[in-house]
Structures are given as structure tokens and as C-alpha cells.
Design a protein around this motif. Structure first.
Motif, PDB file in Angstrom:
ATOM      1  N   TYR A 137     -95.664  97.602 -52.369  1.00  0.00           N
ATOM      2  CA  TYR A 137     -95.939  98.611 -53.202  1.00  0.00           C
ATOM      3  C   TYR A 137     -97.393  99.372 -53.465  1.00  0.00           C
ATOM      4  CZ  TYR A 137     -94.779  99.795 -58.504  1.00  0.00           C
ATOM      5  OH  TYR A 137     -94.467 100.200 -59.307  1.00  0.00           O
ATOM      6  N   ALA A 138     -98.633  98.375 -53.391  1.00  0.00           N
ATOM      7  CA  ALA A 138     -99.751  98.864 -53.842  1.00  0.00           C
ATOM      8  C   ALA A 138    -100.187  99.604 -52.680  1.00  0.00           C
ATOM      9  CB  ALA A 138    -100.393  97.584 -53.210  1.00  0.00           C
ATOM     10  N   LEU A 139     -99.605  99.958 -51.410  1.00  0.00           N
ATOM     11  CA  LEU A 139    -100.033 100.710 -51.503  1.00  0.00           C
ATOM     12  C   LEU A 139    -100.028 102.580 -50.917  1.00  0.00           C
ATOM     13  CD1 LEU A 139     -99.939  98.879 -47.037  1.00  0.00           C
ATOM     14  CD2 LEU A 139    -101.698 100.013 -48.295  1.00  0.00           C
ATOM     15  N   MET A 140     -98.299 102.374 -51.369  1.00  0.00           N
ATOM     16  CA  MET A 140     -97.638 103.800 -51.788  1.00  0.00           C
ATOM     17  C   MET A 140     -97.945 103.760 -53.699  1.00  0.00           C
ATOM     18  SD  MET A 140     -93.811 103.118 -50.309  1.00  0.00           S
ATOM     19  CE  MET A 140     -93.490 101.436 -51.663  1.00  0.00           C
ATOM     20  N   ARG A 141     -98.342 102.519 -54.680  1.00  0.00           N
ATOM     21  CA  ARG A 141     -98.963 103.101 -55.767  1.00  0.00           C
ATOM     22  C   ARG A 141    -100.580 103.493 -55.014  1.00  0.00           C
ATOM     23  NH1 ARG A 141     -97.948 102.425 -61.078  1.00  0.00           N
ATOM     24  NH2 ARG A 141     -99.598 103.133 -62.430  1.00  0.00           N
ATOM     25  N   ASP A 142    -100.861 102.520 -55.059  1.00  0.00           N
ATOM     26  CA  ASP A 142    -102.402 102.673 -55.573  1.00  0.00           C
ATOM     27  C   ASP A 142    -103.057 103.748 -53.824  1.00  0.00           C
ATOM     28  OD1 ASP A 142    -102.330 100.904 -56.865  1.00  0.00           O
ATOM     29  OD2 ASP A 142    -103.079  98.806 -55.929  1.00  0.00           O
ATOM     30  N   ASP A 143    -102.941 103.408 -53.115  1.00  0.00           N
ATOM     31  CA  ASP A 143    -103.311 104.080 -52.054  1.00  0.00           C
ATOM     32  C   ASP A 143    -102.075 105.706 -51.566  1.00  0.00           C
ATOM     33  OD1 ASP A 143    -105.511 102.715 -51.427  1.00  0.00           O
ATOM     34  OD2 ASP A 143    -104.303 101.295 -49.822  1.00  0.00           O
ATOM     35  N   GLN A 144    -101.927 105.814 -51.932  1.00  0.00           N
ATOM     36  CA  GLN A 144    -100.550 106.928 -52.419  1.00  0.00           C
ATOM     37  C   GLN A 144    -100.053 107.110 -50.718  1.00  0.00           C
ATOM     38  OE1 GLN A 144     -99.949 108.711 -54.722  1.00  0.00           O
ATOM     39  NE2 GLN A 144    -100.937 107.205 -56.038  1.00  0.00           N
ATOM     40  N   LEU A 145     -99.157 106.648 -50.009  1.00  0.00           N
ATOM     41  CA  LEU A 145     -99.155 106.704 -48.833  1.00  0.00           C
ATOM     42  C   LEU A 145     -97.512 106.979 -49.026  1.00  0.00           C
ATOM     43  CD1 LEU A 145    -100.589 103.154 -47.012  1.00  0.00           C
ATOM     44  CD2 LEU A 145    -101.384 105.947 -47.068  1.00  0.00           C
ATOM     45  N   SER A 146     -97.259 107.265 -47.734  1.00  0.00           N
ATOM     46  CA  SER A 146     -95.869 107.384 -48.004  1.00  0.00           C
ATOM     47  C   SER A 146     -94.477 106.279 -47.316  1.00  0.00           C
ATOM     48  CB  SER A 146     -95.077 109.095 -46.950  1.00  0.00           C
ATOM     49  OG  SER A 146     -95.546 108.658 -45.151  1.00  0.00           O
ATOM     50  N   VAL A 147     -93.326 106.498 -47.627  1.00  0.00           N
ATOM     51  CA  VAL A 147     -92.482 105.665 -47.071  1.00  0.00           C
ATOM     52  C   VAL A 147     -92.705 105.017 -45.616  1.00  0.00           C
ATOM     53  CG1 VAL A 147     -90.091 104.901 -46.719  1.00  0.00           C
ATOM     54  CG2 VAL A 147     -90.922 105.455 -49.258  1.00  0.00           C
ATOM     55  N   LYS A 148     -92.697 106.219 -44.802  1.00  0.00           N
ATOM     56  CA  LYS A 148     -92.889 106.335 -43.293  1.00  0.00           C
ATOM     57  C   LYS A 148     -94.313 105.982 -42.869  1.00  0.00           C
ATOM     58  CE  LYS A 148     -92.287 108.758 -39.111  1.00  0.00           C
ATOM     59  NZ  LYS A 148     -92.318 110.353 -38.863  1.00  0.00           N
ATOM     60  N   GLU A 149     -95.364 105.579 -43.660  1.00  0.00           N
ATOM     61  CA  GLU A 149     -96.578 105.533 -43.178  1.00  0.00           C
ATOM     62  C   GLU A 149     -96.936 104.165 -43.882  1.00  0.00           C
ATOM     63  OE1 GLU A 149     -99.485 109.472 -44.000  1.00  0.00           O
ATOM     64  OE2 GLU A 149     -98.880 107.739 -45.302  1.00  0.00           O
ATOM     65  N   THR A 150     -95.810 103.576 -45.214  1.00  0.00           N
ATOM     66  CA  THR A 150     -96.416 102.186 -45.245  1.00  0.00           C
ATOM     67  C   THR A 150     -95.621 101.285 -44.169  1.00  0.00           C
ATOM     68  OG1 THR A 150     -96.614 102.709 -47.658  1.00  0.00           O
ATOM     69  CG2 THR A 150     -96.027 100.933 -47.315  1.00  0.00           C
ATOM     70  N   ALA A 151     -94.494 101.508 -44.121  1.00  0.00           N
ATOM     71  CA  ALA A 151     -93.381 101.201 -43.282  1.00  0.00           C
ATOM     72  C   ALA A 151     -94.362 100.839 -41.804  1.00  0.00           C
ATOM     73  CB  ALA A 151     -92.319 101.709 -43.087  1.00  0.00           C
ATOM     74  N   HIS A 152     -94.480 101.398 -41.164  1.00  0.00           N
ATOM     75  CA  HIS A 152     -95.359 102.095 -39.842  1.00  0.00           C
ATOM     76  C   HIS A 152     -97.013 100.349 -40.027  1.00  0.00           C
ATOM     77  CE1 HIS A 152     -97.250 103.093 -36.396  1.00  0.00           C
ATOM     78  NE2 HIS A 152     -98.203 102.871 -36.793  1.00  0.00           N
ATOM     79  N   ARG A 153     -97.687 100.890 -41.023  1.00  0.00           N
ATOM     80  CA  ARG A 153     -98.846  99.899 -41.505  1.00  0.00           C
ATOM     81  C   ARG A 153     -98.363  98.377 -41.333  1.00  0.00           C
ATOM     82  NH1 ARG A 153    -103.349 101.710 -45.424  1.00  0.00           N
ATOM     83  NH2 ARG A 153    -103.223 103.393 -43.674  1.00  0.00           N
ATOM     84  N   LEU A 154     -97.290  98.257 -42.248  1.00  0.00           N
ATOM     85  CA  LEU A 154     -96.597  96.156 -42.245  1.00  0.00           C
ATOM     86  C   LEU A 154     -95.881  96.347 -41.128  1.00  0.00           C
ATOM     87  CD1 LEU A 154     -96.220  96.744 -46.212  1.00  0.00           C
ATOM     88  CD2 LEU A 154     -98.097  95.977 -45.127  1.00  0.00           C
ATOM     89  N   GLY A 155     -95.887  96.813 -39.908  1.00  0.00           N
ATOM     90  CA  GLY A 155     -95.353  96.492 -38.887  1.00  0.00           C
ATOM     91  C   GLY A 155     -93.488  96.267 -38.933  1.00  0.00           C
ATOM     92  N   PHE A 156     -93.296  97.121 -39.499  1.00  0.00           N
ATOM     93  CA  PHE A 156     -91.595  97.010 -40.084  1.00  0.00           C
ATOM     94  C   PHE A 156     -91.141  98.232 -38.678  1.00  0.00           C
ATOM     95  CE2 PHE A 156     -92.397  95.758 -43.678  1.00  0.00           C
ATOM     96  CZ  PHE A 156     -90.869  95.215 -44.309  1.00  0.00           C
ATOM     97  N   ALA A 157     -90.202  97.759 -37.975  1.00  0.00           N
ATOM     98  CA  ALA A 157     -89.555  99.389 -36.806  1.00  0.00           C
ATOM     99  C   ALA A 157     -88.673 100.186 -36.982  1.00  0.00           C
ATOM    100  CB  ALA A 157     -88.176  98.133 -36.396  1.00  0.00           C
ATOM    101  N   ASN A 158     -88.726 100.493 -38.515  1.00  0.00           N
ATOM    102  CA  ASN A 158     -88.281 102.000 -39.119  1.00  0.00           C
ATOM    103  C   ASN A 158     -88.151 102.236 -39.831  1.00  0.00           C
ATOM    104  OD1 ASN A 158     -85.568 101.446 -40.064  1.00  0.00           O
ATOM    105  ND2 ASN A 158     -85.579 100.862 -37.474  1.00  0.00           N
ATOM    106  N   PRO A 159     -88.305 103.082 -41.182  1.00  0.00           N
ATOM    107  CA  PRO A 159     -88.605 102.952 -42.468  1.00  0.00           C
ATOM    108  C   PRO A 159     -86.779 102.940 -43.358  1.00  0.00           C
ATOM    109  CG  PRO A 159     -89.424 105.038 -41.624  1.00  0.00           C
ATOM    110  CD  PRO A 159     -88.393 104.116 -40.539  1.00  0.00           C
ATOM    111  N   PHE A 160     -85.623 102.918 -42.653  1.00  0.00           N
ATOM    112  CA  PHE A 160     -84.958 102.316 -43.222  1.00  0.00           C
ATOM    113  C   PHE A 160     -84.966 100.534 -43.328  1.00  0.00           C
ATOM    114  CE2 PHE A 160     -83.674 105.983 -40.164  1.00  0.00           C
ATOM    115  CZ  PHE A 160     -83.919 107.331 -41.313  1.00  0.00           C
ATOM    116  N   HIS A 161     -84.771  99.622 -42.564  1.00  0.00           N
ATOM    117  CA  HIS A 161     -85.240  98.401 -42.525  1.00  0.00           C
ATOM    118  C   HIS A 161     -86.578  98.263 -44.164  1.00  0.00           C
ATOM    119  CE1 HIS A 161     -86.234  95.066 -40.996  1.00  0.00           C
ATOM    120  NE2 HIS A 161     -86.030  93.841 -41.890  1.00  0.00           N
TER     121      HIS A 161
END
Length: 331
Positions: A291-315
Motif C-alpha cells: 500500500y505504501a509503495l503504490m500510494r507514496d511512491d506511485q508504483l504500479s501493481v506489476k512493479e509492486t508485485a515484483h519488488r515484494l517478491g510475488f510470483a505474478n501480479p495475480f497472486h
């Protein structure tokens, strides 16, 4: 059986009341007769207790004659839960977006609650000489009427803060105010409450003002009773480890191997201290950081999922919706 006992009790109580009232009236009649030069002596067999209707009237008159000045009503104690709260200003933004990074020698008419999300700040009270350094996760409380300076100490490029101005009527005494500085973990719900307050300030709904006041009151109550530190020192060590390796999604087995304990013991410690399993804690921490990455740093869902180590944006979307109740695309 219970009903008959209740009736007897009422008759007994009334009997005591009437006997006492009758004694008061008889004494009044004797005084009156003495002043008039006569005597009051009931004849043999005469009923000394007056009828109920007459007793009530004479008793009421006697009470009115002996009435004292009513006691002065005491003012109720002022507390934050009973005071009227009005929010005058809310922001939640990066210091890079602001032209000013120092607010010198100002005196506010309301309380100011400041959450340092990232960066280091300093508060100076010019009247008492008090100096307080504020770091990430700290909440600073500035009282009305304090001549103070608030400034940024670190670089403005990565600094981020949120402040709330609120007025309480009547004014809350200082001994009922939160402490000057309170530290909260970055993944705690306190940051979400400040974000929620900023969202409500931008909303023009019918109940947005009351909701905003309710959120700020909740923040105030949280500050009055900060979270207790974990009683188990091992939990503190494990939480620090999870914070540093959150993008790896550590499991209960990973913690057991790292700290040489059984998975059951790890789970028991988390359940006792935090009320949740290690897996649930990791998911909540991941959702909060996302939430902080998307709200404060304006990252997309795909970028946030990749930075936090999720296998894909759907998960990532499924985990986020499970925690917050809505998909990350709605932020």
C-alpha cells in the motif's frame, strides 16, 4: 412465592416511611400546640397515624418548609472521548512536493499530530527549550499555543510525512494528552489511519466529515495507550528478521530453522503475543508495504508485485484483496 415476598417488603418499607413521617408531624403539632398554650395528647384508642392522603400532603409541606439550597451541579470532567473534535487540516505527502522544509517560530491554535513516514525531523519549543528528534515511525504531538519550530533534518528527496490539525472543545487538559513522541512500527495500522484521514479530507460525501473526526479520534485514543512491547525477547528478534527478509516471504519453517525452535513453538509464540500465525503476519506486512509503495511512491501493481517478491501480479492482487477488502487497482 417471590411475588408475596416482594409485596411484604413494600409494605414494610412503606410502614417505616409512614411511621417516620407520622413522628415528624406529631412533633410539629406539639410545637404548634405549645405555642398556642395548649397541649397535644391523643385520646385513648385514637389512631395516631394520619391517613395516607393527609400524610403525603403534610409531609410535602414539611419538606418545603425545611428545604435547603440545592447542591451546585458539578461540571463533568473533560476527556477526549467527550470533547467535540473538529479537523481543520490534513495532508499526506512527500517533502519533495513542498517548497518549504522548515516552519519557524509559529504558534498554532489547535493540536497538530505529525507522523514521520520516512526521514528525520526536529521539533524545538522556544519557550521551554525542549528539543525532540523525530524518526520514521514516530508520531509527534504539538499542543495549542506552543511557540515552536518544526524542520526537516534529512534529505527532502526521500522524506515523507503526514500531519493532522484538530481542535477540541472544551480544551483537553495536558495530563490527558498523549505523550510528546510515540513510536509505532511502520507496518502498524497507524499509518493506514493517517492515509485514511487524508482520503476522507478529499471526499465530499455527506458523512465524510463525521468519519474523518472518528478516524482522528481513534488516532488520539491509540496515542494515549501505545502498544506494549512484546514480552518475549525472541519475538522481537524474529520480527526484526521478518522485516529485513520480507520480500523473501519467510515461512514458519524458515523461522524454525533460523532460530532453532520447532514450528509448533514458533506458532505458539506468535499466537500468544500477536494473536496471529507467522504466515498471517507476513501477509499483513506485505500488504501494508505494498500500500505504501503504490500510494507514496506511485508504483504500479506489476512493479509492486515484483519488488515484494510475488510470483505474478495475480497472486499479489489476491493477497492484497484478502487483507484490505478491495483490489490494489482501486488505490
Amino acid at each position: 412465592m417471590a411475588g408475596s415476598h416482594f409485596c411484604l417488603s413494600v409494605r414494610n418499607v412503606d410502614g417505616v416511611r409512614y411511621r417516620r413521617a407520622g413522628l415528624l408531624i406529631r412533633q410539629t403539632r406539639r410545637r404548634r400546640a405549645f405555642r398556642m398554650g395548649g397541649a397535644f395528647a391523643p385520646s385513648a384508642g385514637q389512631e395516631t397515624r394520619p391517613p395516607v392522603m393527609a400524610l403525603s400532603a403534610e409531609l410535602r409541606m414539611a419538606k418545603e418548609r425545611r428545604m435547603c439550597i440545592p447542591a451546585r451541579k458539578m461540571k463533568p470532567a473533560v476527556s477526549p472521548s467527550t470533547s467535540s473534535l473538529r479537523v481543520t487540516h490534513v495532508n499526506y505527502k512527500s517533502l519533495a512536493e513542498l517548497n518549504a522544509h522548515c516552519w519557524p517560530r509559529r504558534r498554532l491554535k489547535e493540536f497538530e499530530l505529525i507522523l514521520a513516514v520516512r526521514g528525520e525531523f526536529e521539533f524545538i519549543n522556544h519557550e521551554t527549550g525542549e528539543r525532540v528528534e523525530q524518526h520514521a515511525g514516530d508520531i509527534l504531538v504539538i499542543h495549542p499555543g506552543e511557540l515552536h519550530t518544526y524542520r526537516l533534518l534529512s534529505s527532502a528527496e526521500h522524506a515523507f510525512f503526514s500531519c493532522i490539525h484538530c481542535m477540541m472543545t472544551p480544551r483537553v487538559p495536558l495530563d490527558q494528552c498523549p505523550p510528546r513522541l510515540t513510536h509505532w512500527e511502520t507496518e502498524h495500522a497507524m499509518g493506514e489511519l493517517f492515509r485514511r484521514a487524508d482520503d476522507l479530507r478529499r471526499t465530499n460525501g455527506l458523512g465524510s466529515g463525521k468519519l474523518l473526526a472518528g478516524v482522528v479520534r481513534l488516532i488520539w485514543l491509540y496515542l494515549q495507550e501505545p502498544p506494549r512491547p512484546p514480552a518475549d525477547a525472541r519475538l522481537t528478534t524474529m520480527l526484526n528478521y521478518l522485516e529485513a527478509h520480507l520480500h523473501e516471504h519467510p515461512s514458519r519453517l524458515d523461522l524454525a530453522q533460523r532460530f532453532r525452535m520447532t514450528p509448533q513453538r514458533i506458532n505458539a509464540i506468535f499466537k500468544h503475543e500477536l494473536g496471529m500465525s507467522p504466515g498471517a503476519y507476513v501477509l499483513r506486512a506485505l500488504a501494508g508495504r505494498a500500500y505504501a509503495l503504490m500510494r507514496d511512491d506511485q508504483l504500479s501493481v506489476k512493479e509492486t508485485a515484483h519488488r515484494l517478491g510475488f510470483a505474478n501480479p495475480f497472486h499479489f492482487s489476491r493477497v492484497f484483496k484478502k487483507i484490505y477488502g478491495h483490489p490494489p487497482s482501486e488505490i
